[in-house]
Design an enzyme around this catalytic site. Structure first.
Site, PDB file in Angstrom:
ATOM      1  N   HIS A   8       5.546  18.788   6.074  1.00  0.00           N
ATOM      2  CA  HIS A   8       4.497  18.146   6.865  1.00  0.00           C
ATOM      3  C   HIS A   8       5.162  17.219   7.891  1.00  0.00           C
ATOM      4  O   HIS A   8       6.330  16.846   7.751  1.00  0.00           O
ATOM      5  CB  HIS A   8       3.550  17.383   5.946  1.00  0.00           C
ATOM      6  CG  HIS A   8       2.649  18.302   5.164  1.00  0.00           C
ATOM      7  ND1 HIS A   8       2.224  18.035   3.885  1.00  0.00           N
ATOM      8  CD2 HIS A   8       2.115  19.507   5.504  1.00  0.00           C
ATOM      9  CE1 HIS A   8       1.440  19.028   3.471  1.00  0.00           C
ATOM     10  NE2 HIS A   8       1.369  19.939   4.426  1.00  0.00           N
ATOM     11  N   ASP A  60       1.200  28.599   6.049  1.00  0.00           N
ATOM     12  CA  ASP A  60       1.361  28.490   4.583  1.00  0.00           C
ATOM     13  C   ASP A  60       0.889  29.776   3.909  1.00  0.00           C
ATOM     14  O   ASP A  60       1.469  30.231   2.920  1.00  0.00           O
ATOM     15  CB  ASP A  60       0.554  27.310   4.039  1.00  0.00           C
ATOM     16  CG  ASP A  60       1.020  25.986   4.606  1.00  0.00           C
ATOM     17  OD1 ASP A  60       2.007  25.439   4.115  1.00  0.00           O
ATOM     18  OD2 ASP A  60       0.394  25.516   5.574  1.00  0.00           O
ATOM     19  N   HIS A  87      -5.657  21.600   6.559  1.00  0.00           N
ATOM     20  CA  HIS A  87      -5.506  22.898   5.905  1.00  0.00           C
ATOM     21  C   HIS A  87      -5.088  22.730   4.442  1.00  0.00           C
ATOM     22  O   HIS A  87      -4.355  23.556   3.903  1.00  0.00           O
ATOM     23  CB  HIS A  87      -4.483  23.746   6.669  1.00  0.00           C
ATOM     24  CG  HIS A  87      -3.135  23.090   6.813  1.00  0.00           C
ATOM     25  ND1 HIS A  87      -2.947  21.866   7.412  1.00  0.00           N
ATOM     26  CD2 HIS A  87      -1.902  23.489   6.409  1.00  0.00           C
ATOM     27  CE1 HIS A  87      -1.669  21.551   7.376  1.00  0.00           C
ATOM     28  NE2 HIS A  87      -1.015  22.520   6.761  1.00  0.00           N
ATOM     29  N   ASP A  90      -5.071  25.690   2.106  1.00  0.00           N
ATOM     30  CA  ASP A  90      -3.948  26.619   2.267  1.00  0.00           C
ATOM     31  C   ASP A  90      -2.717  26.111   1.512  1.00  0.00           C
ATOM     32  O   ASP A  90      -1.963  26.892   0.909  1.00  0.00           O
ATOM     33  CB  ASP A  90      -3.578  26.777   3.746  1.00  0.00           C
ATOM     34  CG  ASP A  90      -4.673  27.418   4.565  1.00  0.00           C
ATOM     35  OD1 ASP A  90      -5.807  27.523   4.064  1.00  0.00           O
ATOM     36  OD2 ASP A  90      -4.393  27.814   5.706  1.00  0.00           O
TER      37      ASP A  90
HETATM   38  O1  LIG Z   1       1.545  22.188   7.902  1.00  0.00           O
HETATM   39  C1  LIG Z   1       2.548  22.608   7.381  1.00  0.00           C
HETATM   40  C2  LIG Z   1       2.578  22.933   5.955  1.00  0.00           C
HETATM   41  O2  LIG Z   1       1.327  22.805   5.326  1.00  0.00           O
HETATM   42  C3  LIG Z   1       3.780  22.802   8.150  1.00  0.00           C
HETATM   43  O3  LIG Z   1       3.514  23.482   9.335  1.00  0.00           O
HETATM   44  P1  LIG Z   1       4.502  23.300  10.565  1.00  0.00           P
HETATM   45  O4  LIG Z   1       5.868  23.590  10.078  1.00  0.00           O
HETATM   46  O5  LIG Z   1       4.061  24.291  11.594  1.00  0.00           O
HETATM   47  O6  LIG Z   1       4.324  21.876  11.035  1.00  0.00           O
END
Ligand SMILES: O=C(CO)COP(=O)(O)O
Length: 122
Positions: A8, A60, A87, A90
């Site tokens: 994140h 994800d 999300h 997910d």
């Molecule tokens: O949101 C994410 C995992 O839940 C990571 O996504 P990004 O690597 O595109 O930022």
């Protein structure tokens, strides 16, 4: 081995540093990442990373599909426990699949260190 790497936003710096600190091991494996995480890792380390969509746009779930097809051996997912994620369903689905298929999953730096130390010992 095939590793999934995901972070994140608030944890991306920590994941990139973790990979840099263990670059010899990560360079031995095939890496798969959500979009932005993968881009950051490629830019900072030069490692070869297969990128999927950004997490909020389905990344994800794409990695979850790999897990369901037994194509991932370990997941390094540095989660931010203090920020709500749009999300979140997910994210939960990916964590659930790691349990369904018994795939080692690190959701923070401490558990990531335990898992990478295991691979380094092989
Ligand atoms: O949101 C994410 C995992 O839940 C990571 O996504 P990004 O690597 O595109 O930022």
């Amino acid at each position: 081995m095939k590793f999934a790497i995901i972070a994140h936003d608030q944890k991306k710096d920590a994941l990139v540093k973790f990979i840099e600190d263990h670059i010899d091991e990560f360079s031995k494996h095939e890496l798969f990442a959500t979009g932005t995480t993968g881009l950051r890792v490629i830019e900072r380390t030069g490692l070869n990373v297969t990128r999927f969509k950004s997490g909020p746009l389905g990344g994800d779930q794409e990695i979850g599909a790999l897990v369901a097809n037994k194509a991932i051996d370990a997941i390094f997912f540095f989660r931010d426990p203090l920020t709500a994620q749009p999300h979140e369903p997910d994210v939960s689905a990916l964590l659930r699949l790691s349990d369904v298929y018994d795939v080692p999953l690190a959701t923070n730096e401490g558990s990531a260190l335990a898992i990478i130390t295991y691979f380094e010992s092989l």
